[in-house]
Design a protein around this motif. Structure first.
Motif, mmCIF file in Angstrom:
data_model
loop_
_atom_site.group_PDB
_atom_site.id
_atom_site.type_symbol
_atom_site.label_atom_id
_atom_site.label_comp_id
_atom_site.label_asym_id
_atom_site.label_seq_id
_atom_site.Cartn_x
_atom_site.Cartn_y
_atom_site.Cartn_z
ATOM 1 N N MET A 1 9.085 20.551 -5.834
ATOM 2 C CA MET A 1 7.432 20.148 -5.830
ATOM 3 C C MET A 1 6.759 21.361 -5.281
ATOM 4 S SD MET A 1 5.057 18.017 -5.595
ATOM 5 C CE MET A 1 4.520 16.595 -4.754
ATOM 6 N N ILE A 2 7.212 22.122 -4.475
ATOM 7 C CA ILE A 2 6.635 23.637 -4.195
ATOM 8 C C ILE A 2 6.300 24.510 -5.462
ATOM 9 C CG2 ILE A 2 6.491 25.620 -2.754
ATOM 10 C CD1 ILE A 2 5.528 23.200 -1.142
ATOM 11 N N ARG A 3 7.467 24.567 -5.956
ATOM 12 C CA ARG A 3 7.624 25.513 -7.367
ATOM 13 C C ARG A 3 6.678 25.082 -8.272
ATOM 14 N NH1 ARG A 3 10.052 29.221 -9.376
ATOM 15 N NH2 ARG A 3 10.776 29.540 -11.525
ATOM 16 N N ARG A 4 6.581 23.702 -8.365
ATOM 17 C CA ARG A 4 5.648 23.043 -9.612
ATOM 18 C C ARG A 4 4.259 23.217 -9.270
ATOM 19 N NH1 ARG A 4 2.935 18.539 -10.500
ATOM 20 N NH2 ARG A 4 3.815 17.225 -8.356
ATOM 21 N N LEU A 5 3.843 23.160 -8.029
ATOM 22 C CA LEU A 5 2.406 23.428 -7.587
ATOM 23 C C LEU A 5 2.093 24.798 -7.511
ATOM 24 C CD1 LEU A 5 2.171 20.925 -4.388
ATOM 25 C CD2 LEU A 5 1.279 20.655 -6.641
ATOM 26 N N PHE A 6 2.762 25.681 -7.273
ATOM 27 C CA PHE A 6 2.498 27.156 -6.848
ATOM 28 C C PHE A 6 3.266 28.213 -7.834
ATOM 29 C CE2 PHE A 6 1.901 25.035 -2.926
ATOM 30 C CZ PHE A 6 0.586 25.214 -2.795
ATOM 31 N N LEU A 7 4.205 27.868 -8.616
ATOM 32 C CA LEU A 7 4.969 29.017 -9.279
ATOM 33 C C LEU A 7 5.077 28.694 -10.774
ATOM 34 C CD1 LEU A 7 7.773 29.461 -6.662
ATOM 35 C CD2 LEU A 7 5.563 30.668 -6.773
ATOM 36 N N ASP A 8 5.101 27.423 -11.164
ATOM 37 C CA ASP A 8 5.415 27.223 -12.734
ATOM 38 C C ASP A 8 4.458 27.684 -13.384
ATOM 39 O OD1 ASP A 8 7.867 25.894 -12.031
ATOM 40 O OD2 ASP A 8 7.082 24.023 -12.438
#
Length: 78
Positions: A1-8
């Motif tokens: 979830m964090i990756r999708r929101l901030f990094l992808d």
């Protein structure tokens, strides 16, 4: 979830989170300045006659510039 929101998304445009934050913030500030100029011009037509359109032109050039052409992503200036 964090990756999708901030990094992808930053990764999809070949930027780190910090780089993306800096570039996106620069666009945001430029749009605010352009909007303030456009509203000022709406109230007093003699003021800020080209602020809005120059902002749009500058941002369009920045968005459509090919970063691969000169080997690095160009910096944004207000």
């Amino acid at each position: 979830m964090i990756r999708r929101l901030f990094l992808d998304h930053p990764a999809s445009v070949d930027e780190s989170y910090g780089e993306h934050f800096r570039v996106a913030s620069g666009f945001g500030w430029a749009m605010l300045v352009g909007a303030l100029g456009a509203f000022t011009h709406a109230l007093i037509p003699a003021f800020c006659q080209r602020t809005g359109s120059n902002t749009v032109k500058r941002l369009h050039a920045r968005l459509t510039r090919d970063p691969q052409r000169d080997g690095k992503r160009p910096e944004f200036e207000i």
